[in-house]
Write a protein that holds these residues in place. Sequence first.
Motif, PDB file in Angstrom:
ATOM      1  N   ARG A   1       6.004  -7.960   5.512  1.00 34.38           N
ATOM      2  CA  ARG A   1       5.665  -9.040   4.573  1.00 34.38           C
ATOM      3  C   ARG A   1       6.204 -10.384   5.044  1.00 34.38           C
ATOM      4  N   ARG A   2       7.414 -10.394   5.529  1.00 36.65           N
ATOM      5  CA  ARG A   2       7.995 -11.652   6.000  1.00 36.65           C
ATOM      6  C   ARG A   2       7.222 -12.192   7.204  1.00 36.65           C
ATOM      7  N   ALA A   3       6.783 -11.300   8.089  1.00 42.13           N
ATOM      8  CA  ALA A   3       5.982 -11.747   9.230  1.00 42.13           C
ATOM      9  C   ALA A   3       4.690 -12.385   8.751  1.00 42.13           C
ATOM     10  N   ALA A   4       4.021 -11.746   7.787  1.00 43.22           N
ATOM     11  CA  ALA A   4       2.770 -12.305   7.266  1.00 43.22           C
ATOM     12  C   ALA A   4       3.009 -13.660   6.612  1.00 43.22           C
ATOM     13  N   ARG A   5       4.103 -13.806   5.912  1.00 47.21           N
ATOM     14  CA  ARG A   5       4.372 -15.053   5.194  1.00 47.21           C
ATOM     15  C   ARG A   5       4.756 -16.206   6.123  1.00 47.21           C
ATOM     16  N   ARG A   6       5.214 -15.882   7.341  1.00 49.48           N
ATOM     17  CA  ARG A   6       5.504 -16.971   8.279  1.00 49.48           C
ATOM     18  C   ARG A   6       4.315 -17.267   9.193  1.00 49.48           C
ATOM     19  N   GLY A   7       3.143 -16.680   8.866  1.00 45.95           N
ATOM     20  CA  GLY A   7       1.915 -17.021   9.565  1.00 45.95           C
ATOM     21  C   GLY A   7       1.427 -16.023  10.582  1.00 45.95           C
ATOM     22  N   VAL A   8       2.115 -14.898  10.752  1.00 50.38           N
ATOM     23  CA  VAL A   8       1.660 -13.867  11.681  1.00 50.38           C
ATOM     24  C   VAL A   8       0.512 -13.088  11.027  1.00 50.38           C
ATOM     25  N   ARG A   9      -0.524 -12.821  11.789  1.00 52.30           N
ATOM     26  CA  ARG A   9      -1.634 -12.015  11.283  1.00 52.30           C
ATOM     27  C   ARG A   9      -1.248 -10.542  11.389  1.00 52.30           C
ATOM     28  N   VAL A  10      -0.968  -9.914  10.252  1.00 55.20           N
ATOM     29  CA  VAL A  10      -0.483  -8.537  10.223  1.00 55.20           C
ATOM     30  C   VAL A  10      -1.599  -7.637   9.705  1.00 55.20           C
ATOM     31  N   ARG A  11      -1.982  -6.651  10.522  1.00 53.51           N
ATOM     32  CA  ARG A  11      -3.040  -5.716  10.126  1.00 53.51           C
ATOM     33  C   ARG A  11      -2.563  -4.278  10.320  1.00 53.51           C
ATOM     34  N   LEU A  12      -2.823  -3.457   9.320  1.00 52.91           N
ATOM     35  CA  LEU A  12      -2.489  -2.042   9.352  1.00 52.91           C
ATOM     36  C   LEU A  12      -3.768  -1.223   9.315  1.00 52.91           C
ATOM     37  N   ILE A  13      -3.851  -0.204  10.169  1.00 51.00           N
ATOM     38  CA  ILE A  13      -4.956   0.767  10.138  1.00 51.00           C
ATOM     39  C   ILE A  13      -4.360   2.091   9.685  1.00 51.00           C
ATOM     40  N   LEU A  14      -4.768   2.548   8.494  1.00 44.12           N
ATOM     41  CA  LEU A  14      -4.200   3.743   7.884  1.00 44.12           C
ATOM     42  C   LEU A  14      -5.292   4.780   7.652  1.00 44.12           C
ATOM     43  N   GLN A  15      -4.889   5.896   7.108  1.00 46.21           N
ATOM     44  CA  GLN A  15      -5.813   6.991   6.856  1.00 46.21           C
ATOM     45  C   GLN A  15      -6.841   6.637   5.790  1.00 46.21           C
ATOM     46  N   GLY A  16      -8.115   6.863   6.105  1.00 44.68           N
ATOM     47  CA  GLY A  16      -9.164   6.773   5.101  1.00 44.68           C
ATOM     48  C   GLY A  16      -9.868   8.096   4.908  1.00 44.68           C
ATOM     49  N   ASN A  17      -9.708   8.991   5.908  1.00 39.21           N
ATOM     50  CA  ASN A  17     -10.300  10.328   5.861  1.00 39.21           C
ATOM     51  C   ASN A  17      -9.211  11.320   6.263  1.00 39.21           C
ATOM     52  N   PRO A  18      -8.183  11.464   5.435  1.00 38.18           N
ATOM     53  CA  PRO A  18      -6.995  12.205   5.856  1.00 38.18           C
ATOM     54  C   PRO A  18      -7.218  13.702   5.900  1.00 38.18           C
ATOM     55  N   ASP A  19      -6.455  14.374   6.802  1.00 41.15           N
ATOM     56  CA  ASP A  19      -6.476  15.830   6.810  1.00 41.15           C
ATOM     57  C   ASP A  19      -5.587  16.394   5.707  1.00 41.15           C
ATOM     58  N   MET A  20      -4.715  15.547   5.137  1.00 38.85           N
ATOM     59  CA  MET A  20      -3.898  15.943   3.992  1.00 38.85           C
ATOM     60  C   MET A  20      -3.995  14.835   2.944  1.00 38.85           C
ATOM     61  N   ARG A  21      -4.548  15.151   1.793  1.00 43.51           N
ATOM     62  CA  ARG A  21      -4.875  14.145   0.790  1.00 43.51           C
ATOM     63  C   ARG A  21      -3.643  13.407   0.286  1.00 43.51           C
ATOM     64  N   TRP A  22      -2.496  14.062   0.189  1.00 48.43           N
ATOM     65  CA  TRP A  22      -1.297  13.404  -0.332  1.00 48.43           C
ATOM     66  C   TRP A  22      -0.855  12.259   0.561  1.00 48.43           C
ATOM     67  N   VAL A  23      -1.214  12.331   1.863  1.00 47.87           N
ATOM     68  CA  VAL A  23      -0.837  11.267   2.796  1.00 47.87           C
ATOM     69  C   VAL A  23      -1.468   9.944   2.370  1.00 47.87           C
ATOM     70  N   GLN A  24      -2.753   9.990   2.033  1.00 46.44           N
ATOM     71  CA  GLN A  24      -3.440   8.775   1.605  1.00 46.44           C
ATOM     72  C   GLN A  24      -2.883   8.292   0.269  1.00 46.44           C
ATOM     73  N   TRP A  25      -2.591   9.216  -0.623  1.00 46.50           N
ATOM     74  CA  TRP A  25      -2.057   8.814  -1.927  1.00 46.50           C
ATOM     75  C   TRP A  25      -0.717   8.113  -1.754  1.00 46.50           C
ATOM     76  N   ALA A  26       0.155   8.656  -0.898  1.00 47.29           N
ATOM     77  CA  ALA A  26       1.471   8.042  -0.700  1.00 47.29           C
ATOM     78  C   ALA A  26       1.335   6.632  -0.142  1.00 47.29           C
ATOM     79  N   ALA A  27       0.462   6.459   0.871  1.00 50.40           N
ATOM     80  CA  ALA A  27       0.263   5.123   1.446  1.00 50.40           C
ATOM     81  C   ALA A  27      -0.306   4.166   0.411  1.00 50.40           C
ATOM     82  N   ASN A  28      -1.178   4.669  -0.458  1.00 49.89           N
ATOM     83  CA  ASN A  28      -1.798   3.808  -1.472  1.00 49.89           C
ATOM     84  C   ASN A  28      -0.766   3.195  -2.414  1.00 49.89           C
TER      85      ASN A  28
END
Length: 412
Positions: A245-272
């Motif tokens: 968050r601090r990196a984004a707020r100082r102007g760094v473009r921060v992008r995360l690629i996370l699970q959208g089609n997980p092999d374990m559903r709880w993984v996506q829920w936790a990230a959400n």
Amino acid sequence: MIGQWHEGHRVELLENGEEYYPRLFEAIAAAQHEVLLETFILFDDPVGRQFHAAVLAAAQRGAQVQITIDGYGSAWLPEAYTAPLIAAGVRIHVYDPVKTVLGRRTRMFRRLHRKLAVIDRRIAFCGGINLSHDHVRDYGAQSKQDYALQIEGPVVDEIRRLMLETTTPPVRRQWRWRRRRQAGAASEPPRQAGDALAALVVRDNARHRADIERIYRVGVRAARHEIIIANAYFFPGYRLLRDLRRAARRGVRVRLILQGNPDMRWVQWAANTLHDYLLRGGVHIYEYCERPMHAKVAVIDGDWATVGSSNLDPLSLFLNLEANLVVRSRPLADALRASLERLMQHHCRRILPEDARRRTLLRQLLSYVAYHATRRLPAFAGWLPAHAPKHTTLPAPGTTAATEPPAAPTGD
């Protein structure tokens, strides 16, 4: 030393099993002296059988072959697979073998999760790709998206020492130097092979408990322009979340690629549960939807990249044995960035701030409980009946397995 930068490397990015397996099997086919391999999963499937043929041929022509598999991830490897290898002189170590209760594996914590290979002290591989068919597209819709590195140069010997250390019991420490000298006597140690800087960063349960999380935080705090992180199981500690968050707020473009089609559903829920916190801080979130995401990679400012076995979740950051390579190389960073850009443009769904669930009082309470319960999973695991992980060297059929004491702490 583990975690130190070394000059003089040639590094190449390998995407998915289609690129990784041919390179690995080609290197094994050319091996003359030594093949060392560690993997969490080795299956008796089309990929596992190709690997079997490659290492069997290497052993039969006189190369010393040592394979270390995890007792949880490779719990059902049949004797019909291992017996011909052992008969040819291959040493197969099982890290902390598990028992099954009602068909379920026990001891899921503190596993050997690394995926490493070293051939003839000349070339090494490090990444997140197991030896299993589900890392190639012809497996089907559940094939995984992942990466590995092929590397030549001084860090190869560091990876090799780590792997030998893992299967060397502490009672035999006085013989380590002799064993290493004998194992590599016929092959030259790696020399400078290119212009990339590289460091091996590990996580263990001794001297390197937080090194991988620390190197991520160092990279994020030093970022000036761009951060891209692709991670299969994303549930890091508060300090790393705050740094993003601090990196984004100082102007760094921060992008995360996370699970959208997980092999374990709880993984996506936790990230959400983290989405709203990150999005409000200016972080961009993408969910990879084409197939399961298995990657553990990052690229920062176009010249810093890491590829390895460590997820950003409690199991990887606090319990498992993990290994990442961190590399300063613009060509490598460009290749990884181009691949991740392609995923975001063609195979991801962007999560917008308005898409994230609002943090109502009830949701904040549930998120708080879920977050701290999961983050304290390692401590909970520590309260369970303790056992010292052991290595079992698989015996020839009809003989008794040799069980060794706990391995010495990894690292130099």
